[in-house]
Design a protein around this motif. Sequence first.
Motif, mmCIF file in Angstrom:
data_model
loop_
_atom_site.group_PDB
_atom_site.id
_atom_site.type_symbol
_atom_site.label_atom_id
_atom_site.label_comp_id
_atom_site.label_asym_id
_atom_site.label_seq_id
_atom_site.Cartn_x
_atom_site.Cartn_y
_atom_site.Cartn_z
ATOM 1 N N GLU A 1 -37.043 10.312 -27.988
ATOM 2 C CA GLU A 1 -36.927 9.448 -26.815
ATOM 3 C C GLU A 1 -35.645 8.615 -26.818
ATOM 4 O O GLU A 1 -35.339 7.947 -25.826
ATOM 5 N N VAL A 2 -34.908 8.638 -27.918
ATOM 6 C CA VAL A 2 -33.661 7.871 -28.012
ATOM 7 C C VAL A 2 -32.491 8.730 -27.544
ATOM 8 O O VAL A 2 -32.282 9.837 -28.031
ATOM 9 N N GLY A 3 -31.723 8.194 -26.588
ATOM 10 C CA GLY A 3 -30.591 8.939 -26.051
ATOM 11 C C GLY A 3 -29.240 8.381 -26.433
ATOM 12 O O GLY A 3 -28.206 9.011 -26.176
ATOM 13 N N ALA A 4 -29.201 7.198 -27.037
ATOM 14 C CA ALA A 4 -27.936 6.598 -27.457
ATOM 15 C C ALA A 4 -28.227 5.532 -28.496
ATOM 16 O O ALA A 4 -29.334 4.993 -28.570
ATOM 17 N N ALA A 5 -27.207 5.233 -29.302
ATOM 18 C CA ALA A 5 -27.338 4.185 -30.314
ATOM 19 C C ALA A 5 -26.131 3.254 -30.225
ATOM 20 O O ALA A 5 -25.002 3.710 -30.031
ATOM 21 N N VAL A 6 -26.390 1.963 -30.373
ATOM 22 C CA VAL A 6 -25.344 0.941 -30.338
ATOM 23 C C VAL A 6 -25.402 0.164 -31.640
ATOM 24 O O VAL A 6 -26.488 -0.201 -32.102
ATOM 25 N N ILE A 7 -24.236 -0.099 -32.230
ATOM 26 C CA ILE A 7 -24.184 -0.925 -33.432
ATOM 27 C C ILE A 7 -23.303 -2.140 -33.154
ATOM 28 O O ILE A 7 -22.254 -2.039 -32.519
ATOM 29 N N THR A 8 -23.765 -3.299 -33.612
ATOM 30 C CA THR A 8 -23.040 -4.546 -33.387
ATOM 31 C C THR A 8 -23.326 -5.497 -34.533
ATOM 32 O O THR A 8 -24.087 -5.166 -35.458
ATOM 33 N N GLY A 9 -22.696 -6.670 -34.510
ATOM 34 C CA GLY A 9 -22.901 -7.662 -35.547
ATOM 35 C C GLY A 9 -23.350 -8.982 -34.960
ATOM 36 O O GLY A 9 -23.283 -9.204 -33.747
ATOM 37 N N THR A 10 -23.798 -9.869 -35.839
ATOM 38 C CA THR A 10 -24.168 -11.222 -35.414
ATOM 39 C C THR A 10 -23.041 -12.191 -35.749
ATOM 40 O O THR A 10 -22.209 -11.935 -36.615
ATOM 41 N N GLY A 11 -23.016 -13.303 -35.047
ATOM 42 C CA GLY A 11 -22.012 -14.328 -35.320
ATOM 43 C C GLY A 11 -20.623 -13.915 -34.868
ATOM 44 O O GLY A 11 -20.456 -13.178 -33.908
ATOM 45 N N ARG A 12 -19.607 -14.387 -35.605
ATOM 46 C CA ARG A 12 -18.220 -14.166 -35.221
ATOM 47 C C ARG A 12 -17.650 -12.844 -35.731
ATOM 48 O O ARG A 12 -16.517 -12.508 -35.399
ATOM 49 N N ALA A 13 -18.390 -12.131 -36.556
ATOM 50 C CA ALA A 13 -17.878 -10.890 -37.135
ATOM 51 C C ALA A 13 -18.696 -9.693 -36.681
ATOM 52 O O ALA A 13 -19.911 -9.796 -36.448
ATOM 53 N N PHE A 14 -18.015 -8.573 -36.575
ATOM 54 C CA PHE A 14 -18.710 -7.286 -36.441
ATOM 55 C C PHE A 14 -19.129 -6.847 -37.837
ATOM 56 O O PHE A 14 -20.312 -6.713 -38.132
ATOM 57 N N CYS A 15 -18.161 -6.648 -38.719
ATOM 58 C CA CYS A 15 -18.428 -6.349 -40.124
ATOM 59 C C CYS A 15 -17.165 -6.652 -40.912
ATOM 60 O O CYS A 15 -16.104 -6.097 -40.622
ATOM 61 N N SER A 16 -17.283 -7.531 -41.905
ATOM 62 C CA SER A 16 -16.113 -8.004 -42.632
ATOM 63 C C SER A 16 -15.703 -7.107 -43.785
ATOM 64 O O SER A 16 -14.788 -7.439 -44.529
ATOM 65 N N GLY A 17 -16.362 -5.973 -43.951
ATOM 66 C CA GLY A 17 -15.943 -5.021 -44.971
ATOM 67 C C GLY A 17 -16.892 -4.961 -46.141
ATOM 68 O O GLY A 17 -18.086 -5.240 -46.029
ATOM 69 N N ALA A 18 -16.340 -4.587 -47.290
ATOM 70 C CA ALA A 18 -17.150 -4.399 -48.485
ATOM 71 C C ALA A 18 -17.553 -5.730 -49.102
ATOM 72 O O ALA A 18 -16.768 -6.676 -49.139
ATOM 73 N N ASP A 19 -18.764 -5.797 -49.603
ATOM 74 C CA ASP A 19 -19.257 -6.995 -50.259
ATOM 75 C C ASP A 19 -18.459 -7.279 -51.530
ATOM 76 O O ASP A 19 -18.079 -6.376 -52.271
ATOM 77 N N THR A 20 -18.206 -8.538 -51.796
ATOM 78 C CA THR A 20 -17.418 -8.947 -52.963
ATOM 79 C C THR A 20 -17.965 -8.385 -54.263
ATOM 80 O O THR A 20 -17.223 -7.863 -55.100
ATOM 81 N N ASP A 21 -19.274 -8.485 -54.465
ATOM 82 C CA ASP A 21 -19.858 -8.031 -55.728
ATOM 83 C C ASP A 21 -19.673 -6.528 -55.924
ATOM 84 O O ASP A 21 -19.491 -6.063 -57.051
ATOM 85 N N VAL A 22 -19.743 -5.775 -54.834
ATOM 86 C CA VAL A 22 -19.541 -4.328 -54.941
ATOM 87 C C VAL A 22 -18.131 -4.035 -55.428
ATOM 88 O O VAL A 22 -17.922 -3.249 -56.359
ATOM 89 N N LEU A 23 -17.146 -4.663 -54.805
ATOM 90 C CA LEU A 23 -15.759 -4.432 -55.198
ATOM 91 C C LEU A 23 -15.505 -4.880 -56.627
ATOM 92 O O LEU A 23 -14.845 -4.183 -57.406
ATOM 93 N N ALA A 24 -16.027 -6.039 -56.986
ATOM 94 C CA ALA A 24 -15.793 -6.568 -58.327
ATOM 95 C C ALA A 24 -16.395 -5.662 -59.389
ATOM 96 O O ALA A 24 -15.817 -5.478 -60.471
ATOM 97 N N SER A 25 -17.534 -5.083 -59.109
ATOM 98 C CA SER A 25 -18.204 -4.229 -60.089
ATOM 99 C C SER A 25 -17.431 -2.942 -60.354
ATOM 100 O O SER A 25 -17.591 -2.322 -61.409
ATOM 101 N N LEU A 26 -16.596 -2.550 -59.413
ATOM 102 C CA LEU A 26 -15.840 -1.306 -59.564
ATOM 103 C C LEU A 26 -14.599 -1.471 -60.426
ATOM 104 O O LEU A 26 -14.018 -0.484 -60.872
ATOM 105 N N ARG A 27 -14.195 -2.711 -60.692
ATOM 106 C CA ARG A 27 -12.960 -2.943 -61.437
ATOM 107 C C ARG A 27 -13.028 -2.370 -62.844
ATOM 108 O O ARG A 27 -12.045 -1.826 -63.349
#
Length: 261
Positions: A48-74
Amino acid sequence: MAATRIEMETKDGVAWITLDGPETRNALDARASEALIAACDRIDADPEVGAAVITGTGRAFCSGADTDVLASLRSARADEGYDGLDVLYAGFRRFAGLRVPTVAAVNGAAVGAGLNLALAADLRVMAQDALLVSGFAAVGIHPGGGHLHLLGRAAGSTAAAAMGVFARRVRGAEAVGLGLAWAAVPAVDLHPTVRELIAHLAADPELARALKADLRLTVLDGTAWERSVEIERARQMWSLTRRNSDKSLQNGDNPLQSRES
């Protein structure tokens, strides 16, 4: 710090996916990526779904990768680092594979992996003051997730170089002029504009899914994206383990999060 939640509501033939993480400006981590995949699975399973929309809350859509994820890869071994990157990028790659047409309603800054997520949509509509930021090269990190390919696919090689290599930021009407977005509208008109664009798809999910299938077969080169992901992953992992990348990630800073200016 609270993680980004993935909220989904299906109404009148449209699945609305919302990134909700005000403390991190809707940053992506493994849990958010897995939740996005689960949401996409539910959408594909609902005829029954014919389209999908993605959005964010607040002032950002998506600010990128989480800090902890990036730090763990070092300090991760190469295989663990690759797995970590793949988990992070799996969410927007799954969103790109949805069987229905997709729109990114870019309400605010889309940065790094967040820009990848916006570019994974079939169409982007932006708030006039929303900002598109590659965010990688400016802080000494190689792009990942097929970033340069996604930029080039949307707006050509010059825009891909300007944003991905020369770290230029793009806002509103400029994004429309480059082909990165279909429209830039006042923030209050963002969701109404998107609803108007997808009304016919929501009313005819069967046709919508046939159109999306042909779009993927004839226009969207999935093979080229896969190749780009493989090329970028080793170089991004190398760049994350360099000393200057360590400095950029200290004190909880996320180099892929925008100051939205």
